[in-house]
Design a protein around this motif. Sequence first.
Motif, mmCIF file in Angstrom:
data_model
loop_
_atom_site.group_PDB
_atom_site.id
_atom_site.type_symbol
_atom_site.label_atom_id
_atom_site.label_comp_id
_atom_site.label_asym_id
_atom_site.label_seq_id
_atom_site.Cartn_x
_atom_site.Cartn_y
_atom_site.Cartn_z
ATOM 1 N N ALA A 215 5.380 16.548 -0.569
ATOM 2 C CA ALA A 215 5.086 15.847 -1.698
ATOM 3 C C ALA A 215 4.939 14.109 -1.350
ATOM 4 O O ALA A 215 5.272 13.910 -0.195
ATOM 5 C CB ALA A 215 6.495 15.642 -2.566
ATOM 6 N N VAL A 216 4.108 13.452 -2.376
ATOM 7 C CA VAL A 216 3.760 12.046 -1.694
ATOM 8 C C VAL A 216 3.777 11.178 -2.951
ATOM 9 O O VAL A 216 3.100 11.862 -3.963
ATOM 10 C CB VAL A 216 2.352 12.088 -0.916
ATOM 11 C CG1 VAL A 216 1.144 12.548 -1.781
ATOM 12 C CG2 VAL A 216 2.245 10.671 -0.281
ATOM 13 N N ILE A 217 3.868 10.047 -2.854
ATOM 14 C CA ILE A 217 3.971 9.111 -3.927
ATOM 15 C C ILE A 217 3.030 7.940 -3.091
ATOM 16 O O ILE A 217 3.249 7.514 -2.050
ATOM 17 C CB ILE A 217 4.951 8.504 -4.464
ATOM 18 C CG1 ILE A 217 4.605 7.548 -5.325
ATOM 19 C CG2 ILE A 217 5.632 7.607 -3.389
ATOM 20 C CD1 ILE A 217 5.920 7.051 -6.191
ATOM 21 N N GLU A 218 1.682 7.643 -3.726
ATOM 22 C CA GLU A 218 0.920 6.542 -3.319
ATOM 23 C C GLU A 218 0.923 5.361 -3.997
ATOM 24 O O GLU A 218 1.050 5.228 -5.124
ATOM 25 C CB GLU A 218 -0.539 6.973 -3.248
ATOM 26 C CG GLU A 218 -1.507 6.179 -2.860
ATOM 27 C CD GLU A 218 -2.969 6.772 -2.751
ATOM 28 O OE1 GLU A 218 -3.944 6.196 -2.219
ATOM 29 O OE2 GLU A 218 -3.116 7.869 -3.108
ATOM 30 N N LEU A 219 1.242 4.032 -3.303
ATOM 31 C CA LEU A 219 1.594 3.010 -3.803
ATOM 32 C C LEU A 219 0.562 1.900 -3.477
ATOM 33 O O LEU A 219 0.415 1.833 -2.314
ATOM 34 C CB LEU A 219 2.933 2.649 -3.623
ATOM 35 C CG LEU A 219 4.120 3.561 -3.912
ATOM 36 C CD1 LEU A 219 5.437 3.244 -2.659
ATOM 37 C CD2 LEU A 219 4.568 3.547 -5.351
ATOM 38 N N VAL A 220 0.241 0.863 -4.433
ATOM 39 C CA VAL A 220 -0.320 -0.213 -3.842
ATOM 40 C C VAL A 220 0.485 -1.349 -4.063
ATOM 41 O O VAL A 220 1.222 -1.601 -5.189
ATOM 42 C CB VAL A 220 -1.873 -0.480 -4.803
ATOM 43 C CG1 VAL A 220 -2.544 -1.810 -4.412
ATOM 44 C CG2 VAL A 220 -2.964 0.774 -4.562
ATOM 45 N N GLU A 221 0.584 -2.110 -3.071
ATOM 46 C CA GLU A 221 1.566 -3.162 -2.855
ATOM 47 C C GLU A 221 0.919 -4.559 -4.116
ATOM 48 O O GLU A 221 -0.145 -4.514 -4.214
ATOM 49 C CB GLU A 221 1.683 -3.763 -1.501
ATOM 50 C CG GLU A 221 2.129 -2.797 -0.637
ATOM 51 C CD GLU A 221 3.628 -2.491 -0.712
ATOM 52 O OE1 GLU A 221 4.277 -3.409 -1.133
ATOM 53 O OE2 GLU A 221 4.062 -1.464 -0.152
ATOM 54 N N PRO A 222 1.981 -5.078 -4.697
ATOM 55 C CA PRO A 222 1.620 -6.245 -5.296
ATOM 56 C C PRO A 222 1.031 -7.185 -4.571
ATOM 57 O O PRO A 222 1.213 -7.423 -3.282
ATOM 58 C CB PRO A 222 2.949 -6.850 -5.800
ATOM 59 C CG PRO A 222 4.065 -5.854 -5.240
ATOM 60 C CD PRO A 222 3.280 -4.941 -4.221
ATOM 61 N N VAL A 223 0.166 -8.132 -5.212
ATOM 62 C CA VAL A 223 -0.651 -8.971 -4.712
ATOM 63 C C VAL A 223 -0.703 -10.357 -5.836
ATOM 64 O O VAL A 223 -0.392 -10.033 -7.063
ATOM 65 C CB VAL A 223 -2.022 -8.952 -4.453
ATOM 66 C CG1 VAL A 223 -2.109 -7.894 -2.998
ATOM 67 C CG2 VAL A 223 -2.599 -8.223 -5.495
ATOM 68 N N PRO A 224 -0.966 -11.497 -5.495
ATOM 69 C CA PRO A 224 -0.887 -12.591 -6.399
ATOM 70 C C PRO A 224 -1.559 -12.087 -7.921
ATOM 71 O O PRO A 224 -1.107 -12.433 -8.852
ATOM 72 C CB PRO A 224 -1.475 -13.793 -5.806
ATOM 73 C CG PRO A 224 -1.227 -13.729 -4.281
ATOM 74 C CD PRO A 224 -1.387 -12.301 -4.247
ATOM 75 N N GLU A 225 -2.698 -11.663 -7.649
ATOM 76 C CA GLU A 225 -3.377 -11.445 -9.039
ATOM 77 C C GLU A 225 -2.889 -10.051 -9.795
ATOM 78 O O GLU A 225 -3.267 -9.816 -10.880
ATOM 79 C CB GLU A 225 -4.754 -11.395 -8.829
ATOM 80 C CG GLU A 225 -5.517 -10.625 -7.651
ATOM 81 C CD GLU A 225 -5.369 -11.238 -6.331
ATOM 82 O OE1 GLU A 225 -5.717 -10.469 -5.410
ATOM 83 O OE2 GLU A 225 -4.880 -12.110 -6.251
ATOM 84 N N GLN A 226 -2.039 -9.173 -9.034
ATOM 85 C CA GLN A 226 -1.527 -8.224 -9.622
ATOM 86 C C GLN A 226 0.114 -8.080 -9.182
ATOM 87 O O GLN A 226 0.205 -7.465 -8.129
ATOM 88 C CB GLN A 226 -2.071 -6.703 -9.081
ATOM 89 C CG GLN A 226 -1.539 -5.493 -9.565
ATOM 90 C CD GLN A 226 -2.138 -4.390 -8.705
ATOM 91 O OE1 GLN A 226 -3.322 -4.113 -8.836
ATOM 92 N NE2 GLN A 226 -1.252 -3.483 -8.069
ATOM 93 N N PRO A 227 0.743 -8.776 -9.812
ATOM 94 C CA PRO A 227 2.515 -8.896 -9.368
ATOM 95 C C PRO A 227 3.200 -7.767 -9.448
ATOM 96 O O PRO A 227 4.236 -7.647 -9.384
ATOM 97 C CB PRO A 227 2.715 -10.017 -10.173
ATOM 98 C CG PRO A 227 1.909 -9.891 -11.371
ATOM 99 C CD PRO A 227 0.720 -9.490 -11.062
#
Length: 170
Positions: free
Chosen positions: A81-93
Amino acid sequence: MNRTALAMPNVNLKPKVINHRASRTAEQLYFLFQNAYRQEARWLGEAAKRYFLPMQRDAAAIRLAPSRMLGLESQAGEVQAVIELVEPVPEQPWCEIVGLCVAPAAQRKGFAARLLQVALDTYGAKGTALRVSVAEGNAPAQALYERFQFKPVGREKKHGVTLLLLERSA
């Protein structure tokens, strides 16, 4: 011993960072994603059968993904099982969940919920919301996110598939 441990004793229930940049792991993830998204495409019907964007990604693209992956592995080192995450950045908090997949043999054993809880704990402690897009026809995914108090914040249509945008505030 909990229900999940009894159901699949050979799976390490402690999520760990998955090194998706390693070729062997990227290949495992490719097959895991393909199986999960093929199942989802069947639920979604005709529009997804023609073109379902998640199924267009190959192992090379997985290796190059700018995301973070947390997963559960079997004792043999196979990702279950896996969860894929995109870390927050200033334009996407917010943290974006771009994938949450479970191997067919490992489904309905609480693994997706376990990974989702780890993500909520990690980002909630930082005061960061989580967002996910879920296909309107994917009732199991919608039920999982509802159980974890994700709320609808929008909808969009991509390649003939209506997506619900859900968010869980920190």
